[in-house]
Scaffold this motif. Structure first.
Motif, PDB file in Angstrom:
ATOM      1  N   ALA A 762       0.833  -1.208   0.000  1.00 33.55           N
ATOM      2  CA  ALA A 762       0.000   0.000   0.000  1.00 33.55           C
ATOM      3  C   ALA A 762       0.870   1.261   0.000  1.00 33.55           C
ATOM      4  O   ALA A 762       2.061   1.215   0.321  1.00 33.55           O
ATOM      5  CB  ALA A 762      -0.887   0.006   1.239  1.00 33.55           C
ATOM      6  N   VAL A 763       0.250   2.389  -0.353  1.00 30.92           N
ATOM      7  CA  VAL A 763       0.877   3.688  -0.135  1.00 30.92           C
ATOM      8  C   VAL A 763       0.529   4.099   1.297  1.00 30.92           C
ATOM      9  O   VAL A 763      -0.647   4.149   1.653  1.00 30.92           O
ATOM     10  CB  VAL A 763       0.359   4.727  -1.145  1.00 30.92           C
ATOM     11  N   ILE A 764       1.546   4.362   2.093  1.00 29.52           N
ATOM     12  CA  ILE A 764       1.297   4.684   3.506  1.00 29.52           C
ATOM     13  C   ILE A 764       1.883   6.064   3.798  1.00 29.52           C
ATOM     14  O   ILE A 764       3.095   6.278   3.631  1.00 29.52           O
ATOM     15  CB  ILE A 764       1.934   3.637   4.447  1.00 29.52           C
ATOM     16  N   LYS A 765       1.019   6.980   4.221  1.00 22.87           N
ATOM     17  CA  LYS A 765       1.463   8.351   4.499  1.00 22.87           C
ATOM     18  C   LYS A 765       0.772   8.865   5.751  1.00 22.87           C
ATOM     19  O   LYS A 765      -0.226   8.301   6.193  1.00 22.87           O
ATOM     20  CB  LYS A 765       1.084   9.262   3.327  1.00 22.87           C
ATOM     21  N   THR A 766       1.281   9.944   6.257  1.00 21.29           N
ATOM     22  CA  THR A 766       0.538  10.626   7.311  1.00 21.29           C
ATOM     23  C   THR A 766      -0.612  11.379   6.662  1.00 21.29           C
ATOM     24  O   THR A 766      -0.635  11.562   5.435  1.00 21.29           O
ATOM     25  CB  THR A 766       1.417  11.639   8.064  1.00 21.29           C
ATOM     26  N   SER A 767      -1.534  11.868   7.466  1.00 23.43           N
ATOM     27  CA  SER A 767      -2.671  12.595   6.893  1.00 23.43           C
ATOM     28  C   SER A 767      -2.220  13.898   6.238  1.00 23.43           C
ATOM     29  O   SER A 767      -2.932  14.472   5.427  1.00 23.43           O
ATOM     30  CB  SER A 767      -3.725  12.870   7.962  1.00 23.43           C
ATOM     31  N   GLU A 768      -1.019  14.360   6.570  1.00 25.73           N
ATOM     32  CA  GLU A 768      -0.473  15.557   5.895  1.00 25.73           C
ATOM     33  C   GLU A 768       0.295  15.180   4.637  1.00 25.73           C
ATOM     34  O   GLU A 768       0.925  16.039   4.013  1.00 25.73           O
ATOM     35  CB  GLU A 768       0.457  16.337   6.830  1.00 25.73           C
ATOM     36  N   GLY A 769       0.318  13.911   4.284  1.00 25.45           N
ATOM     37  CA  GLY A 769       0.984  13.492   3.045  1.00 25.45           C
ATOM     38  C   GLY A 769       2.463  13.206   3.199  1.00 25.45           C
ATOM     39  O   GLY A 769       3.182  13.054   2.211  1.00 25.45           O
ATOM     40  N   GLN A 770       2.936  13.130   4.437  1.00 26.27           N
ATOM     41  CA  GLN A 770       4.356  12.830   4.662  1.00 26.27           C
ATOM     42  C   GLN A 770       4.623  11.337   4.541  1.00 26.27           C
ATOM     43  O   GLN A 770       3.773  10.513   4.897  1.00 26.27           O
ATOM     44  CB  GLN A 770       4.759  13.271   6.080  1.00 26.27           C
ATOM     45  N   ALA A 771       5.818  11.009   4.078  1.00 25.90           N
ATOM     46  CA  ALA A 771       6.218   9.605   3.981  1.00 25.90           C
ATOM     47  C   ALA A 771       6.307   8.990   5.381  1.00 25.90           C
ATOM     48  O   ALA A 771       6.563   9.695   6.357  1.00 25.90           O
ATOM     49  CB  ALA A 771       7.571   9.507   3.299  1.00 25.90           C
ATOM     50  N   VAL A 772       6.111   7.688   5.442  1.00 21.15           N
ATOM     51  CA  VAL A 772       6.109   6.977   6.723  1.00 21.15           C
ATOM     52  C   VAL A 772       7.099   5.818   6.641  1.00 21.15           C
ATOM     53  O   VAL A 772       7.105   5.078   5.663  1.00 21.15           O
ATOM     54  CB  VAL A 772       4.683   6.440   7.011  1.00 21.15           C
TER      55      VAL A 772
END
Ligand code: FUC
Length: 894
Positions: A762-772
């Motif tokens: 999956a694409v996994i990001k924070t709700s602000e669109g930052q990489a995780v």
């Protein structure tokens, strides 16, 4: 004795260690996330009817609208000639001497009538709006539109009713409260004085002094007091004439206090003797509320209510139905609006818990906080062999954890009496283990009421106590508040484990409960039932985990550690099932094989012992569940089976129990009918909500697993705000049966393990669109070190087509050899098979052969001569390497 892997994992959670994780990966942040899953319940969730509830007991149980604020429960009938509001106060208790279904107990507090004389009405509607926490009655008479709004406020401790008319001066009524069951050990009077009617009296058995005050605040018109005769006594009334509108406020109370003194005083008549008359308290409630405007009271109520109710939404794609709720219930499961009833019933269980379980008030009993009778079913007791635990089942997963405070307060009051029992029972059953200083912990009760708590019962073993302690553990595990753990949770668990550690006896090298009973089953006072052993194991384990988190070194901890491995919680029987009794060999040999209680499976649900990391136990649980399952028509048992089937990942079976519950046990007002009668028990209402939550989200092995048991009937949908262990708030959106977006709010920080098919891609990001940063475990699990307050968003999860499991695994033994010939029915999309075995009671399988290309296999193992029983399992493997989730099992017996 095997240590289940899951339990090792739980112990290892603090601090997080997971050696098997792959290298951390970093996802690029070029694509923006697609936004958060819609918050708040968007659609109006309401129960509504086009006629009043009939003014009789049948109307109460089937059609009246329940409301409550922890202090009082009310049932609103919505009449127009005369409105009837029935009030329950959970401490107004009578004798329960003698046993049986209808034998005293909780008494009906008051019946309040508001006489309008409106007999020629049109456009009638009454509703309970779950989003708003208010109920309404609306109709027209003689060209005037009349409306009433009702709510019960926890912050202001009153019920408020606003009556309006569309034409100035058109509102006239007489307020006429009465004292039901007057004269049967209960006396009282009703006095009207200016704008207030006071009902007060005594219920003799426990010396309960009660008082209710009703204040009328009209706008315009006139008001005068009067009286009417009910039975043998006169009661005050207030008549309002030609007003524009009016507000009625109601406050109730008794001299009961949730206090150890009540349980430690043996004379019934003395239990409340040191507590003051409720007059001052009720007067204060009423005057404080009356000092605020109706709008202010409503705003206070809604701020409190919506903060709780609004945390979780569930959308199964339902549209607003055009028919009334009674028609919706009657039409289920074939009606067009089934999804709406399914959403509504899920939220109704949350609503009922908010009404019936507030800090500082008594917890919900068998009927929650609603009772019209003088002899309610089973006296409206608190039964600890399933019913109380089921009431609290949705508190944690459905994100209402603070509602458990009501039980925390009650427990604190009755536990000193249970400490006395603990010393008594260790003296009686295992005197060599008695602590002479009296530090023997507390023993589990079976039934309690607000005044008395019983000791041992042959109906259920002492596992009831460890089951109570499990609720406390869940309270912490879902909220992760360390001070809560230290102050309120650990002491309860530790003291329970202390009792158990002294109670269990060595029987052939294992430590067993003696005496022991599996709840309500036919065989009683036996030794080492799975109910007791599983509950004891879980509490010993959780206590040790809690001690490790808190850094405690209390004196019994080394004993608990030594005992844990000897509590032998799971025995696999010759049917491949989880035994209920140690003496049993094949399923159903002892006790009722179709019994409503599935107590041998409590380690599956609501416990944590049997989980995805114990696959052999999970398969055995499924055998037991299949054999136990379809017979029951009991409401709470159906609710429990929703959750149990969800835990073994069978969404279709889970859903079928939700369907049968809604179709056969839910009454027109959504009260659950226990087993016909109708006989209302609130437990299945709470339990159904918890069961549905288990279908949508699980975390028993501390892996957050969304959409775990989804039925075909729910191909599209979303939910928001369910709670997972670790204090993760989880939201999901799915389409075509597949997750399109998952979101996890990390409320407490800590490590997030999340399992969903193909989630590693999956694409996994924070709700602000930052990489995780995340680590992988196989193809379906990721691990993220989360930041407190951060939301993690999972999108673009590749669709995972499940591998079809093989079926019908069978075996043949070659006489005189140690060879077993296996054969099975193959899977349509597999290229090879894997064969596993689990010896005896082992929780996990060992792989014995892989890459088997055909559908048979010859197996030779000299060690089989040394074991009594083995479970063999075959799974299918696809060309891409994915293995089927399920398999087929067969039992080999020596
Ligand atoms: C337990 C259950 C019954 C019923 C009763 C009140 O005894 O086994 O089904 O719910 O409590």
């Amino acid at each position: 004795m095997f240590v289940p892997k899951s339990m090792i994992a739980v112990l290892a959670v603090f601090p997080f260690i997971c050696a098997s994780m792959g290298d951390a990966q970093k996802m690029s942040a070029e694509e923006p996330t697609s936004g958060l899953i819609a918050g708040g319940p968007a659609k109006t969730l309401r129960l509504w009817y086009d006629e009043p509830a009939p003014d009789n007991d049948d109307g109460w149980v089937n059609r009246s609208i329940p409301m409550g604020n922890g202090y009082m429960g009310v049932n609103v009938f919505g009449g127009t000639t005369s409105e009837r509001i029935q009030i329950t106060e959970n401490s107004l208790y009578d004798s329960t001497e003698g046993r049986g279904l209808r034998h005293g107990g909780l008494n009906n507090f008051a019946e309040v009538y508001i006489d309008f004389g409106h007999n020629n009405i049109s456009n009638y509607e009454r509703e309970l709006n779950l989003n708003e926490g208010v109920s309404h009655v609306r109709y027209q008479q003689d060209g005037v539109e009349y409306s009433r709004e009702y709510f019960t406020s926890y912050p202001d401790k009153v019920m408020a009713i606003r009556l309006t008319a569309s034409k100035p001066g058109a509102l006239s009524f007489t307020l006429r409260p009465t004292i039901p069951f007057w004269g049967t050990g209960k006396s009282g009077m009703g006095v009207a004085n200016e704008d207030t009617i006071t009902l007060s009296g005594v219920m003799d058995y426990y010396g309960v002094k009660y008082e209710g005050q009703l204040k009328v605040i009209p706008t315009g018109g006139t008001m005068k007091v009067g009286a009417w005769r009910s039975q043998r006594h006169a009661l005050g009334t207030i008549t309002v004439s030609d007003a524009d509108s009016a507000v009625i406020l109601v406050a109730v109370g008794t001299n009961y206090q949730i206090s150890p003194e009540v349980f430690l005083t043996s004379e019934n008549a003395d239990k409340l003797s040191s507590f003051p008359h409720p007059h001052d308290k009720v007067t204060r409630y009423l005057n404080d509320a009356a000092a605020k405007s109706y709008e202010q009271l409503l705003a206070n109520h809604q701020a409190d209510y919506k903060k709780l109710f609004g945390r979780v939404s569930l959308d199964l794609g339902a549209t607003q139905p055009s028919v009334c709720t009674d028609e919706l219930v009657d039409a289920y499961p074939d009606g067009e609006s089934s999804r709406y009833l399914e959403e509504l019933a899920f939220q109704f269980g949350r609503y009922m818990l908010i009404c019936s379980s507030r800090a500082g008030t008594l917890p919900p009993h068998l009927q929650g906080i609603w009772n019209v009778y003088s002899d309610p079913p089973w006296a409206s007791q608190y039964l600890h062999d399933t019913n109380v635990q089921m009431a609290y089942a949705p508190a944690f997963c459905a994100n209402l954890p603070e509602l458990f405070e009501s039980y925390v307060g009650f427990f604190k009051a009755f536990v000193p009496r249970q400490r006395q029992y603990a010393t008594q029972y260790i003296t009686e059953f295992n005197p060599s283990q008695l602590d002479s200083g009296g530090d023997n912990g507390w023993s589990g009760p079976f039934w309690t009421n607000p005044y008395t708590v019983t000791g041992k019962s042959p109906v259920a073993g002492f596992g009831t106590g460890s089951w109570i302690a499990q609720m406390f553990w869940d309270y912490y595990d879902y909220t992760r508040d360390p001070s809560l753990l230290a102050d309120k949770v650990y002491p309860v668990m530790y003291d329970q484990a202390n009792f158990v550690s002294r109670f269990v006896k060595d029987v052939d090298g294992v430590l067993l409960a003696d005496p022991s009973s599996s709840p309500e089953q036919k065989l009683r006072n036996t030794v080492g039932t799975t109910f007791d052993q599983q509950m004891f194991y879980e509490n010993h384990h959780n206590t040790l985990t809690a001690a490790q988190i808190l850094g405690r070194s209390d004196s019994r901890l080394p004993t608990l550690k030594n005992q844990l491995q000897l509590l032998d919680p799971i025995q696999i029987g010759k049917s491949g099932h989880i035994k209920e009794f140690r003496q049993e060999q094949y399923y159903g040999e002892i006790g009722d094989p179709t019994h409503r209680h599935a107590s041998m499976l409590l380690g599956l649900y609501p416990g944590q012992l049997i989980n995805d990391a114990t696959p052999a136990w999970l398969d055995a649980a499924k055998v037991s569940l299949t054999k136990r399952t379809n017979q029951t028509n009991i409401g709470w048992a159906r609710a429990e089976r929703i959750a149990m089937w969800a835990r073994v990942h069978d969404g279709e079976e889970a859903y079928s129990f939700y369907e049968s519950l809604l179709g056969e046990n839910y009454l027109h007002n959504l009260f659950n009918d226990h087993r016909g009668g109708p006989l209302f028990q609130a437990d299945a209402n709470y339990g159904a909500t918890a069961g549905v939550a288990e279908m949508l989200l699980q975390s028993q092995d501390h892996v957050v697993a969304p959409l775990t048991a989804m039925p075909e009937a729910w191909p599209e949908g979303s939910y928001r705000g369910l709670l997972a262990r670790g204090n993760f708030e989880v939201s999901a959106q799915w389409s075509g049966g597949h997750a399109s977006q998952l979101e996890v709010l990390s409320t407490s920080g800590g490590n997030l393990d999340l399992r969903y098919p193909n989630v590693t891609q999956a694409v996994i990001k924070t709700s602000e669109g930052q990489a995780v940063d995340f680590a992988l475990k196989g193809s379906d699990q990721v691990s993220i070190k989360t930041t407190k307050g951060q939301t993690y968003v999972f999108t673009d999860i590749p669709v995972c087509i499940p591998v079809i499991a093989p079926t019908n695994l069978q075996l043949n033994e070659e006489a005189g050899t140690d060879q077993i010939q296996f054969f099975w029915t193959g899977s349509a999309n597999a290229t090879s098979y894997k064969l596993y075995r689990a010896v005896g009671n082992a929780p996990d399988y060992e792989l014995i052969a892989a890459e088997i290309s055909g559908t048979d296999f010859a197996y030779q193992a000299p060690d089989l001569k040394t074991v009594d029983q083995v479970t063999f399992k075959v799974t299918a493997v696809r060309a891409d390497g994915r293995e089927s989730d399920q398999g087929s099992i067969v039992i080999w017996l020596l």
